[in-house]
Design a protein around this motif. Sequence first.
Motif, mmCIF file in Angstrom:
data_model
loop_
_atom_site.group_PDB
_atom_site.id
_atom_site.type_symbol
_atom_site.label_atom_id
_atom_site.label_comp_id
_atom_site.label_asym_id
_atom_site.label_seq_id
_atom_site.Cartn_x
_atom_site.Cartn_y
_atom_site.Cartn_z
ATOM 1 N N MET A 327 0.832 -1.202 0.000
ATOM 2 C CA MET A 327 0.000 0.000 0.000
ATOM 3 C C MET A 327 0.869 1.255 0.000
ATOM 4 S SD MET A 327 -2.828 -1.399 -0.219
ATOM 5 C CE MET A 327 -4.032 -0.116 -0.033
ATOM 6 N N ASN A 330 2.213 1.599 -3.551
ATOM 7 C CA ASN A 330 1.202 1.994 -4.538
ATOM 8 C C ASN A 330 0.803 3.464 -4.392
ATOM 9 O OD1 ASN A 330 1.198 -0.573 -5.549
ATOM 10 N ND2 ASN A 330 -0.811 -1.156 -4.754
ATOM 11 N N VAL A 331 0.545 3.870 -3.148
ATOM 12 C CA VAL A 331 0.154 5.269 -2.935
ATOM 13 C C VAL A 331 1.288 6.200 -3.348
ATOM 14 C CG1 VAL A 331 -0.392 6.986 -1.167
ATOM 15 C CG2 VAL A 331 -1.496 4.754 -1.124
ATOM 16 N N GLN A 334 1.416 6.408 -7.151
ATOM 17 C CA GLN A 334 0.290 7.198 -7.666
ATOM 18 C C GLN A 334 0.527 8.685 -7.497
ATOM 19 O OE1 GLN A 334 -3.109 5.721 -5.499
ATOM 20 N NE2 GLN A 334 -3.721 4.364 -7.166
ATOM 21 N N SER A 335 0.888 9.093 -6.284
ATOM 22 C CA SER A 335 1.003 10.533 -6.061
ATOM 23 C C SER A 335 2.202 11.106 -6.795
ATOM 24 C CB SER A 335 1.033 10.869 -4.567
ATOM 25 O OG SER A 335 1.928 10.032 -3.902
ATOM 26 N N LYS A 358 -3.372 19.098 -0.019
ATOM 27 C CA LYS A 358 -4.349 18.389 -0.844
ATOM 28 C C LYS A 358 -4.076 16.887 -0.830
ATOM 29 C CE LYS A 358 -6.300 18.361 -5.473
ATOM 30 N NZ LYS A 358 -6.230 18.941 -6.819
ATOM 31 N N GLU A 359 -2.808 16.516 -1.004
ATOM 32 C CA GLU A 359 -2.457 15.102 -1.019
ATOM 33 C C GLU A 359 -2.762 14.471 0.337
ATOM 34 O OE1 GLU A 359 -1.548 13.080 -3.480
ATOM 35 O OE2 GLU A 359 -1.395 11.384 -2.098
ATOM 36 N N LEU A 361 -5.176 15.328 2.454
ATOM 37 C CA LEU A 361 -6.621 15.106 2.527
ATOM 38 C C LEU A 361 -7.009 13.883 1.700
ATOM 39 C CD1 LEU A 361 -7.875 18.791 2.180
ATOM 40 C CD2 LEU A 361 -7.879 17.351 4.234
ATOM 41 N N LEU A 362 -6.438 13.815 0.494
ATOM 42 C CA LEU A 362 -6.749 12.708 -0.403
ATOM 43 C C LEU A 362 -6.324 11.378 0.212
ATOM 44 C CD1 LEU A 362 -7.592 11.901 -3.314
ATOM 45 C CD2 LEU A 362 -5.228 12.228 -3.973
ATOM 46 N N LEU A 365 -8.567 10.383 3.121
ATOM 47 C CA LEU A 365 -9.846 9.850 2.637
ATOM 48 C C LEU A 365 -9.688 8.412 2.141
ATOM 49 C CD1 LEU A 365 -12.821 10.329 1.808
ATOM 50 C CD2 LEU A 365 -11.976 11.206 -0.365
ATOM 51 N N ASN A 366 -8.718 8.200 1.238
ATOM 52 C CA ASN A 366 -8.498 6.851 0.705
ATOM 53 C C ASN A 366 -8.109 5.886 1.818
ATOM 54 O OD1 ASN A 366 -9.001 7.807 -1.816
ATOM 55 N ND2 ASN A 366 -6.893 7.721 -2.554
ATOM 56 N N ILE A 369 -11.091 4.748 4.033
ATOM 57 C CA ILE A 369 -11.963 3.784 3.337
ATOM 58 C C ILE A 369 -11.322 2.400 3.352
ATOM 59 C CG2 ILE A 369 -12.986 3.169 1.108
ATOM 60 C CD1 ILE A 369 -13.120 6.200 0.492
ATOM 61 N N LEU A 370 -10.032 2.342 2.990
ATOM 62 C CA LEU A 370 -9.341 1.050 2.938
ATOM 63 C C LEU A 370 -9.218 0.440 4.336
ATOM 64 C CD1 LEU A 370 -6.582 2.169 0.428
ATOM 65 C CD2 LEU A 370 -8.365 0.495 -0.061
ATOM 66 N N PHE A 373 -12.238 -1.541 5.616
ATOM 67 C CA PHE A 373 -12.322 -2.916 5.107
ATOM 68 C C PHE A 373 -11.336 -3.820 5.843
ATOM 69 C CE2 PHE A 373 -14.387 -0.815 1.589
ATOM 70 C CZ PHE A 373 -15.350 -1.739 1.220
ATOM 71 N N ALA B 267 1.090 3.547 -13.197
ATOM 72 C CA ALA B 267 1.208 4.064 -11.839
ATOM 73 C C ALA B 267 -0.024 3.723 -11.002
ATOM 74 C CB ALA B 267 1.408 5.576 -11.873
ATOM 75 N N ILE B 279 -10.373 16.320 -5.214
ATOM 76 C CA ILE B 279 -10.035 15.147 -4.401
ATOM 77 C C ILE B 279 -10.968 13.994 -4.729
ATOM 78 C CG2 ILE B 279 -10.087 14.290 -2.026
ATOM 79 C CD1 ILE B 279 -8.808 16.810 -1.117
ATOM 80 N N ARG B 286 -7.883 6.606 -8.181
ATOM 81 C CA ARG B 286 -6.817 5.910 -7.459
ATOM 82 C C ARG B 286 -7.308 4.774 -6.582
ATOM 83 N NH1 ARG B 286 -2.870 10.753 -5.359
ATOM 84 N NH2 ARG B 286 -2.270 9.086 -3.947
#
Lengths: 450, 450
Positions: A327, A330-331, A334-335, A358-359, A361-362, A365-366, A369-370, A373, B267, B279, B286
């Motif tokens: 994880m 991957n993050v 991506q960023s 911004k990153e 906050l993003l 949030l992600n 959620i993950l 689970f 990516a 976002i 993502r």
Amino acid sequence: MQQFEITSEFIANVKNFVDEGDNASISKLLGELHHADIAEILDELNFEQSIYIIRLLDSDITSEIIAELDEDVREKVLRSLSSKEIAEEIDELETDDAADIIAELPEAQKEEVIAQLEDVEKAKDIVDLLRYNEDTAGGLMRKELIAVRDSWTVLHCVKEMRKQAEAFEKVHTIYVVNDDGILKGRLSLKSLLTTSTKTPISEIFNPKITSVKVEEDDEEVAKIMQKYDLIVVPVIDEMGRLMGQITIDDVVDVIREEADKDYQLAAGITQDVEASDSIFELTKARLPWLFLGLIGGVGAFLIMEGFKDFFKNYAVLFFFTPLIAAMAGNVGVQSSAIIVQGLANNDVKGSINNRLIKEMLLATLNGIILALFLFAFVWGYEGDPSKAFAISVSLVAVIIVAGLVGTFIPLFLNKRGIDPAIATGPFITTSNDIFGILIYFWIAKMILGI
Amino acid sequence: MQQFEITSEFIANVKNFVDEGDNASISKLLGELHHADIAEILDELNFEQSIYIIRLLDSDITSEIIAELDEDVREKVLRSLSSKEIAEEIDELETDDAADIIAELPEAQKEEVIAQLEDVEKAKDIVDLLRYNEDTAGGLMRKELIAVRDSWTVLHCVKEMRKQAEAFEKVHTIYVVNDDGILKGRLSLKSLLTTSTKTPISEIFNPKITSVKVEEDDEEVAKIMQKYDLIVVPVIDEMGRLMGQITIDDVVDVIREEADKDYQLAAGITQDVEASDSIFELTKARLPWLFLGLIGGVGAFLIMEGFKDFFKNYAVLFFFTPLIAAMAGNVGVQSSAIIVQGLANNDVKGSINNRLIKEMLLATLNGIILALFLFAFVWGYEGDPSKAFAISVSLVAVIIVAGLVGTFIPLFLNKRGIDPAIATGPFITTSNDIFGILIYFWIAKMILGI
């Protein structure tokens, strides 16, 4: 003519005719084809067959074919031709392709080939072009262009242009220069066709013209041509004199190579390699990044070693380390990829701080959620909410840090003038693996009160 | 004119003048700039300031600016203009840009805008263009072109061309069609200027011309234009009638978008997003890939759970799982990236088997080099050569399998007609994490005889 489809049947036919020495049939098969198609066919033949065909066809077409071949195939082909034969091919080419090919020759042969060129004016131009670094506007440009003087009349101009009629099929712009050769503007075909023949050019030319300097970086040239939708751009020297022009098809190659390079860096491949390169070349391009990954893995090992006392009661923590590392990686990728691409496309505006907020906050949030689970899974599987809570909270923290690192590093490199593309891929996954696992164990330790 | 550099000082000046309503100064500042520069400046202003400037400047320049704006900014700008105002802007644009903008409007407004276009011929062309899918040649092409009939004489031809003089500044090719509008070839400026005025066009035109079908995929158009170094390509319908033309600057955008898409997929970013997107949009692009990574991590957890009996005596095996996962991921991404890029550049030749054999040799070579270092480290650190041997041999096996999977999956997807680019990045790292850890424990188990 529709574009031509090269079938394996067609290739087999060509091979047969070459092996039988059936020159008439070869000429008939290939005679009508575009040189780009013939170059593709030659890539499918073996070396002797290719040389046979090159010797058979006229030099006006073989020169274009040679310019089109893969660099490694071309090197072999040129080695089997004499300097005289190479000079004949080069006499048929435009100056930019000619200079590119001569630049690839061994030093000793360069002079031999240049000495044998028939067209002395072209030879001078080629020698001029060889001076420029291949990654600059000078290295991309060709000398062929139509320029008229602002002191001429329309009539004089048309006469001059008729003289140079040979070059006409590829005229994109008629440049206007003064008597010192300094670029003044351009002349539209419209004004040329619709003005009285006695009008001086100085009265009708358009002074608005975008040019690039001869030392300009090729990627910058590509950006300018894209931004202003230019098909062709004139190249000037420090004094403003018109030196040559660059057409968009040469720049398309620059754009593609640049995109390919960023893609390869993101995948952990240094150096420009292709699937068809040798195992040794591929190893040279790939092994350094794998070695970096190995060092990162050893780092992760050392961290886990340091926490080995948890083992007895919290083995489950260790079973989730690949998940945490994946994880974080991957993050991070991506960023960083979004930043690298944004920088390449001039799309990253505002301060580094805003970008990081911004990153964050993003990622939060992600991450949440993950983590929900993961919490449900671990609780359900292990039946222990406190472990599930510790692992999930750690995951959120790891994702946030990974996102921030992935955002910050390319921005930082870019500020420092380093290509941010090296920060995607293995570089970011490796550092995030280590950071991620360390943060994960720290937070888990705090939460579980071990 | 050299290209123009937008400084923050310049932006501040523009903002001041807009806030003060100083129209004369704004016009003076922006009057001489290229529309692409003004579009970039507007991207830096707030929405009200942008609209103020668009209302102030002439529609011949604002139309170009609007065509150049970022899609989301343009959407807002268009929403604040009346249908009449939009129609005025569109009247100034070429048909391809005009159709693109109309296609973005809400359904109800489309008809309103089209009904208010002044130039009825252009309106017809735009309606035609709206029929085509935006990812096809028809979606890229514009209707503006110069075509002459093969039944005309040179004189007739020149007269016709003078009539259409407005379009001249951008003529790249003079197309020749027959009386049914079927594309026959092209006419070089050279023949036009050097032949007697009574010569029929049918005697002097060049029948060699590469064209594309109107339904052709845009990426295919890009490949054809690159292969044949075309600046412009005519588009024909099923009957061979000339429908429009595509210039290379539109295709450059396709090439860049395609490269950007592959890069983003590698990516782990689906959908076309930019650093400046919201976002929520970024999360949508993502999160799915991160979720895949989460599932992979849970898979790795389950595998390690299954081997938990090794824990007591072989804890060190577990400490190396992040290393194994990282190496499997890196090798997988490297080999898949080379294949994906090779497929995109038509550089992957020969059978899948040959490719797999080559990758196996390459992975074995790289794997052994890396394993030697790992062996030395583990032996030195743990003082146990048998564990060091087990871990190192497993690493080689994992790298080979990862390389084969990374090579095979994109080739397989490509054969099936699926975009192989989805196989790089998280997809390959996740599956290789799981495979890698499983293989690692199996082999270690065998070697250590547990």
